[in-house]
Design a protein around this motif. Structure first.
Motif, PDB file in Angstrom:
ATOM      1  N   ASN A 127      22.128   2.201  10.164  1.00  0.00           N
ATOM      2  CA  ASN A 127      21.350   1.500   9.125  1.00  0.00           C
ATOM      3  C   ASN A 127      20.167   0.780   9.784  1.00  0.00           C
ATOM      4  O   ASN A 127      20.160  -0.442   9.947  1.00  0.00           O
ATOM      5  N   ASP A 128      19.178   1.562  10.111  1.00  0.00           N
ATOM      6  CA  ASP A 128      18.004   0.992  10.787  1.00  0.00           C
ATOM      7  C   ASP A 128      16.774   1.009   9.907  1.00  0.00           C
ATOM      8  O   ASP A 128      15.686   0.688  10.370  1.00  0.00           O
ATOM      9  N   ASN A 129      16.892   1.332   8.643  1.00  0.00           N
ATOM     10  CA  ASN A 129      15.751   1.336   7.740  1.00  0.00           C
ATOM     11  C   ASN A 129      16.090   0.497   6.516  1.00  0.00           C
ATOM     12  O   ASN A 129      17.061   0.795   5.805  1.00  0.00           O
ATOM     13  N   PRO A 130      15.288  -0.560   6.251  1.00  0.00           N
ATOM     14  CA  PRO A 130      15.543  -1.365   5.050  1.00  0.00           C
ATOM     15  C   PRO A 130      14.996  -0.657   3.826  1.00  0.00           C
ATOM     16  O   PRO A 130      14.156   0.240   3.929  1.00  0.00           O
ATOM     17  N   PRO A 131      15.418  -1.114   2.654  1.00  0.00           N
ATOM     18  CA  PRO A 131      14.838  -0.561   1.428  1.00  0.00           C
ATOM     19  C   PRO A 131      13.355  -0.940   1.349  1.00  0.00           C
ATOM     20  O   PRO A 131      12.953  -2.043   1.737  1.00  0.00           O
ATOM     21  N   THR A 132      12.509  -0.066   0.847  1.00  0.00           N
ATOM     22  CA  THR A 132      11.072  -0.312   0.728  1.00  0.00           C
ATOM     23  C   THR A 132      10.608   0.034  -0.664  1.00  0.00           C
ATOM     24  O   THR A 132      11.118   0.962  -1.294  1.00  0.00           O
ATOM     25  N   PHE A 133       9.625  -0.837  -1.133  1.00  0.00           N
ATOM     26  CA  PHE A 133       8.962  -0.574  -2.402  1.00  0.00           C
ATOM     27  C   PHE A 133       7.609   0.064  -2.102  1.00  0.00           C
ATOM     28  O   PHE A 133       7.014  -0.156  -1.037  1.00  0.00           O
ATOM     29  N   SER A 134       7.120   0.793  -3.038  1.00  0.00           N
ATOM     30  CA  SER A 134       5.833   1.462  -2.846  1.00  0.00           C
ATOM     31  C   SER A 134       4.688   0.441  -2.799  1.00  0.00           C
ATOM     32  O   SER A 134       3.658   0.704  -2.176  1.00  0.00           O
ATOM     33  N   LEU A 135       4.832  -0.728  -3.444  1.00  0.00           N
ATOM     34  CA  LEU A 135       3.826  -1.798  -3.432  1.00  0.00           C
ATOM     35  C   LEU A 135       4.469  -3.093  -2.958  1.00  0.00           C
ATOM     36  O   LEU A 135       5.661  -3.330  -3.202  1.00  0.00           O
ATOM     37  N   ARG A 136       3.651  -3.905  -2.326  1.00  0.00           N
ATOM     38  CA  ARG A 136       4.183  -5.210  -1.929  1.00  0.00           C
ATOM     39  C   ARG A 136       4.127  -6.194  -3.084  1.00  0.00           C
ATOM     40  O   ARG A 136       4.923  -7.110  -3.163  1.00  0.00           O
ATOM     41  N   GLU A 137       3.124  -6.009  -3.960  1.00  0.00           N
ATOM     42  CA  GLU A 137       2.992  -6.854  -5.142  1.00  0.00           C
ATOM     43  C   GLU A 137       2.764  -5.969  -6.354  1.00  0.00           C
ATOM     44  O   GLU A 137       2.074  -4.954  -6.277  1.00  0.00           O
ATOM     45  N   GLN A 138       3.320  -6.407  -7.469  1.00  0.00           N
ATOM     46  CA  GLN A 138       3.139  -5.698  -8.733  1.00  0.00           C
ATOM     47  C   GLN A 138       2.778  -6.716  -9.789  1.00  0.00           C
ATOM     48  O   GLN A 138       3.464  -7.726  -9.953  1.00  0.00           O
ATOM     49  N   SER A 139       1.621  -6.505 -10.483  1.00  0.00           N
ATOM     50  CA  SER A 139       1.149  -7.427 -11.507  1.00  0.00           C
ATOM     51  C   SER A 139       1.585  -6.925 -12.875  1.00  0.00           C
ATOM     52  O   SER A 139       1.461  -5.733 -13.184  1.00  0.00           O
ATOM     53  N   LEU A 140       2.034  -7.904 -13.690  1.00  0.00           N
ATOM     54  CA  LEU A 140       2.444  -7.617 -15.056  1.00  0.00           C
ATOM     55  C   LEU A 140       1.644  -8.517 -15.984  1.00  0.00           C
ATOM     56  O   LEU A 140       1.555  -9.740 -15.753  1.00  0.00           O
ATOM     57  N   LEU A 141       1.002  -7.997 -17.026  1.00  0.00           N
ATOM     58  CA  LEU A 141       0.277  -8.759 -18.029  1.00  0.00           C
ATOM     59  C   LEU A 141       1.117  -8.809 -19.282  1.00  0.00           C
ATOM     60  O   LEU A 141       1.373  -7.761 -19.917  1.00  0.00           O
ATOM     61  N   ILE A 142       1.512 -10.030 -19.657  1.00  0.00           N
ATOM     62  CA  ILE A 142       2.402 -10.188 -20.819  1.00  0.00           C
ATOM     63  C   ILE A 142       1.787 -11.263 -21.702  1.00  0.00           C
ATOM     64  O   ILE A 142       1.481 -12.362 -21.250  1.00  0.00           O
ATOM     65  N   SER A 143       1.584 -10.992 -22.953  1.00  0.00           N
ATOM     66  CA  SER A 143       1.022 -11.955 -23.897  1.00  0.00           C
ATOM     67  C   SER A 143       2.042 -13.044 -24.192  1.00  0.00           C
ATOM     68  O   SER A 143       3.250 -12.790 -24.257  1.00  0.00           O
ATOM     69  N   GLU A 144       1.481 -14.278 -24.370  1.00  0.00           N
ATOM     70  CA  GLU A 144       2.391 -15.387 -24.668  1.00  0.00           C
ATOM     71  C   GLU A 144       3.011 -15.269 -26.054  1.00  0.00           C
ATOM     72  O   GLU A 144       3.930 -15.998 -26.387  1.00  0.00           O
ATOM     73  N   SER A 145       2.527 -14.254 -26.805  1.00  0.00           N
ATOM     74  CA  SER A 145       3.099 -14.044 -28.157  1.00  0.00           C
ATOM     75  C   SER A 145       4.272 -13.054 -28.182  1.00  0.00           C
ATOM     76  O   SER A 145       4.838 -12.772 -29.246  1.00  0.00           O
ATOM     77  N   LYS A 146       4.674 -12.445 -26.989  1.00  0.00           N
ATOM     78  CA  LYS A 146       5.797 -11.505 -26.926  1.00  0.00           C
ATOM     79  C   LYS A 146       7.098 -12.184 -27.331  1.00  0.00           C
ATOM     80  O   LYS A 146       7.332 -13.341 -26.989  1.00  0.00           O
ATOM     81  N   GLN A 147       7.942 -11.386 -27.980  1.00  0.00           N
ATOM     82  CA  GLN A 147       9.213 -11.900 -28.457  1.00  0.00           C
ATOM     83  C   GLN A 147      10.278 -11.733 -27.384  1.00  0.00           C
ATOM     84  O   GLN A 147      10.209 -10.847 -26.535  1.00  0.00           O
ATOM     85  N   PRO A 148      11.313 -12.552 -27.443  1.00  0.00           N
ATOM     86  CA  PRO A 148      12.427 -12.393 -26.502  1.00  0.00           C
ATOM     87  C   PRO A 148      13.074 -11.001 -26.640  1.00  0.00           C
ATOM     88  O   PRO A 148      12.967 -10.343 -27.663  1.00  0.00           O
TER      89      PRO A 148
END
Length: 821
Positions: A127-148
């Motif tokens: 086990n010499d390789n950690p899990p990796t994501f394709s991006l280090r950061e991911q931005s999400l745009l969510i309106s304050e009017s979204k419902q739960p």
């Protein structure tokens, strides 16, 4: 024993392993080894020469070599011992990727005879390789009017390892808005997603930073992370808001124009046009609309005029901030601007209630003026202190805050300083300090505190007798240090009696000019010295005055002819005398006596025998200065029995005045000559003897009294001088010119003018009088006769009248006489 058993058991196990390996190789025709990936250089893999049945000595001669297709030199054989070892880094993921099996195939070749062996080395995964994501950061745009319960898909992580090492699990950082939904073995098609569990408020939370963590199943576990940046989209639901409802700013007065007062910041929790804010200036109190400006875009408040603390100390500025949303929302704030005082106002001085002019007899501590100071600044800048010009007889006394009194500090003397220009300096406590000066002119009013003063305490004046009536003889002048009427001097005589007459019958003084006039002709024979005082008085109230003493010496003029004794009748003295013919030469027949009312040379008489009528030589002669008639030779029969002798008596004045005396001498035989002199000569002889006796006694008495007086004065002076120097101490005085004439000389007294310590009496002066030398025509006989006569010769010398206790020293033809008058 236990150790030995363990070693035996280990050896047994090794032998069993070798047997099993040999059996497997014989069956398969190849060798198989396994090593973990990432083994270090030099890691033991296997004894390949021994396992292949080759002798170590054969390896080199038979050209033992190992070949691997495309694997490079990952493995190497030590020809010395026949061991296969790891030569360089082995990465299973690099060799085989995500394949489940991964091996390195080797061909071992030897010559003589040629043999080929196949060796497989299995590389095991770690086990010499950690899990990796394709991006280090991911931005999400969510309106304050979204419902739960709304879902937002996410991209999962990958792991280069295999098996358990690649089995991933996910977790989300703690937050109040989102949860994580992960795929499971039961539902492999379900995507990794965020689920909203609570309504969003962009004004409360604009962004969320979430951390998504993926963990593999290896041991030890390795993890990979993804930063989730959740931005909440805005709707215009908030008013612009200032940082504070009230701002307080302190600014120095007189600050430069365009200076920044404050930069306001109104924020709208909305975004976009909903959060764009503009600023408006609502009002400025009091009356400061033109003093400040506001930038509507950046909220900067700047100075637009001149701020003056003394005009306004505070300004209240109302500001409104408005967004650009629809509908528009607005917010408000108040800016309080406090003006800080600077030291920009110099103190002001006000002088009131001046008591001018100030009399020079004003008592110290008297208030002369009231002084008030003010300063438009505040605090230390407005604290004022007053000071006064140094070295003046005034001072400043604080009576109350910013109120002072100008007070007389010492005595005034107008005669020294008649006016003062006092410089009052008011200085504030600012930094740098400001000051103001005011000049207070104080005039000193005169009081009559100075009496008129004469330059000298006494004057000696010489006036010739027979002066014209009303002639000017002297001018006195007194100076008064005061001013105006206090210095207006008038002169007057200090009245006294001169004999039986008043002083004012002799002299007068002009009241304004001080000129002294002789009102009548003065007569030296009547009044030799006129001593009086002139008073000077000022016009002050009360008047002050002083006196000066004038000693007027009346100088003699030759205005008296010699007078014969006894008093002649018709201007001629006729004397009849009997002389025996038997007398010899030098016999004194008689003496002609004469006096002169003048003095000095004017009273110095000489006698002269006029030649007889017909030119006959007379057997008689007369002494030049004695008046004695004596024979010049022995009388004989040829001499006429009656001799008429004409004696001329004259003085030495200018012009010369004279008188004559006629002496009749009858020559008789020796038996007929009288035993006694004629009455005239008898009387003359008696008077001469009487004068001789009187002069001797007078000289003795004068010497005794003078000696006693000198001794007393010396003793008194010594006592006074030993007590210390005072105004009455003895000291030298000015020599006084006494008299001068054509015959003798009355000159300056060169001896010390001694102040006699006798109270208030003026100094006493010694007077020296010297007689002239003998005339060159005097014959030896006259000189011899004069020596025989000595001091008995009636030489008349007129002395000036000297004030009491004054000494007069007279030298008469070598004879020193001391007389007191």
């Amino acid at each position: 024993m236990l150790g030995f058993q363990r070693r035996s058991l280990g050896t047994l196990r090794l032998l069993i392993s070798l047997l099993l390996l040999a059996a497997w190789e014989a069956g398969s025709g190849q060798l198989h080894y396994s090593i973990p990936e990432e083994a270090k250089h030099g890691t033991f893999v296997g004894r390949i020469a021994q396992d292949l049945g080759l002798e170590l000595e054969e390896l080199v001669p038979r050209l033992f070599r190992v070949e691997s297709k495309g694997r490079g030199d990952l493995l190497e054989v030590n020809l010395q011992n026949g061991i296969l070892f790891v030569n360089s880094r082995i990465d299973r993921e690099e060799l085989c990727g995500r394949s489940a099996e991964c091996s390195i195939h080797l061909e071992v070749i030897v010559d003589r005879p040629l043999q080929v062996f196949h060796v497989e080395v299995e590389v095991k995964d770690i086990n010499d390789n950690p899990p990796t994501f394709s991006l280090r950061e991911q931005s999400l745009l969510i309106s304050e009017s979204k419902q739960p319960d709304s879902r937002f898909p996410l991209e999962g992580a990958s792991d280069a390892d295999i098996g358990e090492n690649a089995l991933l699990t996910y977790r989300l950082s703690q937050n109040e808005y989102f949860t994580l939904e992960s795929p499971t073995n039961s539902k492999p098609t379900k995507r990794l997603s965020l689920i909203l569990k609570k309504s969003l408020d962009r004004e409360k939370t604009r962004k969320l930073n979430l951390l998504l963590t993926a963990t593999d199943g290896g041991k030890p576990e390795l993890t990979g992370t993804l930063q989730l940046l959740v931005s909440i989209l805005d709707v215009n639901d908030n008013d612009p808001e200032f940082d504070q409802l009230e701002y307080k700013v302190r600014m120095m007065e007189n600050i430069a124009k365009e200076t920044l007062v404050i930069k306001l910041n109104a924020t709208d929790r909305d975004e976009g046009v909903n959060g764009e804010v503009t600023y408006f200036l609502m009002s400025i109190k009091p009356n400061g609309k033109l003093l400040f400006t506001l930038d509507e875009n950046n909220g900067e408040v700047r100075v637009n005029g001149t701020l003056d603390y003394e005009e306004n100390k505070f300004y209240e500025i109302e500001v409104q901030a408005t967004d650009k949303g629809n509908p528009q929302m607005a917010g408000h704030c108040t800016v309080w601007v406090e003006i800080v005082d600077t030291n920009d106002n110099a103190p002001e001085i006000t002088v009131t209630s001046l008591s001018l002019p100030v009399r020079e007899d004003t008592r110290p501590t008297t208030v002369i003026a009231l002084i008030s100071v003010s300063d438009g600044d505040s605090g230390v800048n407005g604290q004022v202190t007053c000071s006064l010009t140094p070295d003046v007889p005034f001072k400043i006394v604080s009576t109350f805050k910013n109120y002072y009194s100008l007070v007389l500090d010492s005595d005034l003397d107008r005669e020294k300083v008649s006016a003062y220009n006092l410089v009052v300096t008011a200085r504030d406590g600012g930094s740098p300090s400001l000051w103001t000066t005011a000049i207070v002119s104080v005039e000193v009013a005169d009081v009559n505190d100075n009496a008129p003063a004469f330059p000298q305490s006494e004057y000696t004046i010489f006036v010739k007798e027979n002066n014209l009536p009303g002639s000017h003889i002297f001018t006195v002048s007194a100076r008064d240090a005061d001013t105006q009427e206090n210095a207006l001097v008038s002169y007057s005589l200090v009245e006294r009696r001169v004999g039986e007459r008043a002083l004012s019958s002799y002299v007068s003084v002009h009241a304004e000019s001080g000129k002294v006039y002789a009102l009548q002709p003065l007569d030296h024979e009547e009044l030799e010295l006129l001593q009086f005082q002139v008073s000077a008085r000022d016009a002050g109230v009360p008047p002050l005055g002083s006196n000066v003493t004038l000693q007027v010496f009346v100088l003699d003029e030759n205005d008296n002819t010699p007078a014969l004794l006894p008093t002649p009748v018709g201007g001629t003295v006729n004397v009849n005398e009997l002389v025996s013919r038997s007398v010899g030469a030098g016999h004194v027949v008689g003496k002609v006596r004469a006096v002169d009312a003048d003095s000095g040379y004017n009273a110095w008489l000489s006698y002269e025998l006029l030649p007889a009528a017909g030119g006959a030589r007379s057997p008689f002669r007369v002494g030049l200065y004695t008046g004695e008639i004596s024979t010049t030779r022995a009388l004989d029969e040829t001499d006429a029995p009656r001799q008429r002798l004409l004696v001329l008596v004259k003085d030495h004045g200018e012009p010369v005045l004279m008188a004559t005396a006629t002496v009749l001498v009858s020559l008789v035989e020796s038996g007929q000559a009288p035993k006694a002199a004629s009455p005239m000569f008898a009387s003359s002889a008696g008077q001469a003897e009487s004068l001789v006796d009187v002069n001797v006694y007078l000289i003795i008495a004068i010497c005794a009294v003078s000696s006693l007086l000198v001794l007393t004065l010396l003793l008194y002076t010594a006592l006074r001088c030993s007590a210390g120097p005072t105004e009455s101490a003895c000291g030298p005085g000015k020599p006084t010119l006494v008299c001068s004439s054509a015959v003798g000389s009355w000159s300056y007294s060169k001896q010390r003018r001694q102040r006699v310590c006798s109270g208030e009496d003026p100094p006493k002066t010694d007077l020296m009088a010297f007689s002239p030398s003998l005339p060159p025509g005097l014959d030896r006989e006259d000189e011899k006769g004069r020596q025989e006569a000595g001091s008995n010769n009636p030489i008349h010398v007129s002395f000036l009248k000297i004030p009491p206790i004054q000494n007069v020293y007279v030298t008469l033809f070598g004879t020193f006489v001391h007389r007191n008058f």
